[in-house]
Design a protein around this motif. Structure first.
Motif, PDB file in Angstrom:
ATOM      1  N   ASP A   1       0.900  -1.383   0.103  1.00 27.54           N
ATOM      2  CA  ASP A   1      -0.124   0.087   0.161  1.00 27.54           C
ATOM      3  C   ASP A   1       0.786   1.419   0.099  1.00 27.54           C
ATOM      4  O   ASP A   1       0.596   2.072  -0.629  1.00 27.54           O
ATOM      5  CB  ASP A   1      -0.887  -0.028   1.115  1.00 27.54           C
TER       6      ASP A   1
ATOM      7  N   ASP B   1       1.290   4.023  -3.199  1.00 25.99           N
ATOM      8  CA  ASP B   1       0.514   5.229  -2.892  1.00 25.99           C
ATOM      9  C   ASP B   1       1.040   6.045  -3.922  1.00 25.99           C
ATOM     10  O   ASP B   1       2.252   6.680  -3.851  1.00 25.99           O
ATOM     11  CB  ASP B   1       0.772   5.617  -1.449  1.00 25.99           C
TER      12      ASP B   1
ATOM     13  N   ALA C   1      -4.092   4.380  -1.776  1.00 26.23           N
ATOM     14  CA  ALA C   1      -4.326   3.182  -1.575  1.00 26.23           C
ATOM     15  C   ALA C   1      -5.699   3.137  -0.701  1.00 26.23           C
ATOM     16  O   ALA C   1      -6.622   2.321  -0.658  1.00 26.23           O
ATOM     17  CB  ALA C   1      -3.262   2.177  -0.751  1.00 26.23           C
TER      18      ALA C   1
ATOM     19  N   TYR D   1      -9.426   3.176  -1.636  1.00 28.01           N
ATOM     20  CA  TYR D   1      -9.933   2.132  -2.547  1.00 28.01           C
ATOM     21  C   TYR D   1     -11.554   1.897  -1.989  1.00 28.01           C
ATOM     22  O   TYR D   1     -12.445   2.013  -2.727  1.00 28.01           O
ATOM     23  CB  TYR D   1      -9.385   0.784  -2.216  1.00 28.01           C
TER      24      TYR D   1
ATOM     25  N   ARG E   1      -9.936  -4.940  -5.796  1.00 26.85           N
ATOM     26  CA  ARG E   1      -8.825  -4.289  -4.947  1.00 26.85           C
ATOM     27  C   ARG E   1      -7.594  -4.605  -5.742  1.00 26.85           C
ATOM     28  O   ARG E   1      -6.604  -3.738  -5.830  1.00 26.85           O
ATOM     29  CB  ARG E   1      -8.683  -4.752  -3.762  1.00 26.85           C
TER      30      ARG E   1
ATOM     31  N   ARG F   1      -4.970  -1.649  -7.147  1.00 20.76           N
ATOM     32  CA  ARG F   1      -3.796  -1.389  -7.049  1.00 20.76           C
ATOM     33  C   ARG F   1      -2.923  -1.315  -8.311  1.00 20.76           C
ATOM     34  O   ARG F   1      -1.951  -0.559  -8.567  1.00 20.76           O
ATOM     35  CB  ARG F   1      -3.196  -2.803  -6.382  1.00 20.76           C
TER      36      ARG F   1
END
Length: 211
Positions: A16, A20, A38, A41, A69, A73
């Protein structure tokens, strides 16, 4: 087992942090723009899901895992690389507090040299549409493009039937430059688009003129 779970959680937290996207924060016209993170989400996925039927007629077809998810990402990784290269500047649109997500706006396809141009795209969640968030975000983003990025021209397009988006562009000072046949593939079909352009001197009330 508990040790393995802790390692997995630590790895996810590290991922995460690594994915970012860091970048500029743009404020103005009662809105705040910043790169997606992150931690955004859940709010992003919820808004996109609740706005699915509202947004899909105007967007490229969504992949089956678009709101997962894992896909998010991957999106953050692409955003980070694009910003590092200076090819695109993606922002989430928040209210002035920076906490309540309203949508997203992106300067993409940045061309330097003899062009100094970028393409603008945006979306607003259905539950907050018609409240001026798109217009505020477009004005703030184009000001950033002209003053911070020193671009010369911003381009945008919309379907002829998307009257709300067309009005947003017109209010921000964009000029209608004509119709492009089968310009983009929207919701699985090639669609005609109205093309718009914005120069610093065309921006409404000089809001985005360089200083």
């Amino acid at each position: 087992m508990r040790g393995s779970i802790r390692l997995i959680c630590a790895a996810m937290a590290l991922l995460d942090w690594m994915t970012d996207a860091t970048g500029p924060v743009v404020e103005g016209h009662g809105t705040l723009l910043r790169p997606p993170r992150a931690g955004d989400y859940a709010q992003w996925a919820d808004m996109r899901e609740r706005s699915r039927d509202y947004l899909q007629p105007w967007e490229p077809a969504w992949p089956d895992d678009d709101l997962s998810r894992a896909a998010y990402r991957r999106r953050l990784g692409i955003y980070a690389r694009e910003m590092e290269l200076g090819h695109a500047w993606p922002f989430f649109i928040f209210d002035g507090t920076g906490r309540n997500l309203k949508g997203a706006i992106t300067l993409s396809n940045v061309r330097r040299g003899v062009a100094e141009t970028a393409t603008l795209g945006y979306w607003i969640g259905q539950s907050v549409s018609g409240q001026g968030h798109a217009t505020a975000a477009v004005r703030a983003c184009t000001r950033f493009a002209f003053t911070s990025l020193k671009l010369h021209r911003i381009e945008a397009s919309c379907l002829p039937t998307n009257l709300a988006s067309r009005r947003v562009l017109e209010k921000a000072g964009f000029r209608n430059e004509g119709l492009a046949k089968a310009y983009l593939k929207i919701n699985g079909r090639w669609a005609d688009h109205l093309l718009f352009g914005l120069l610093p001197e065309d921006a409404e009330h000089g809001d985005v003129s360089p200083t």
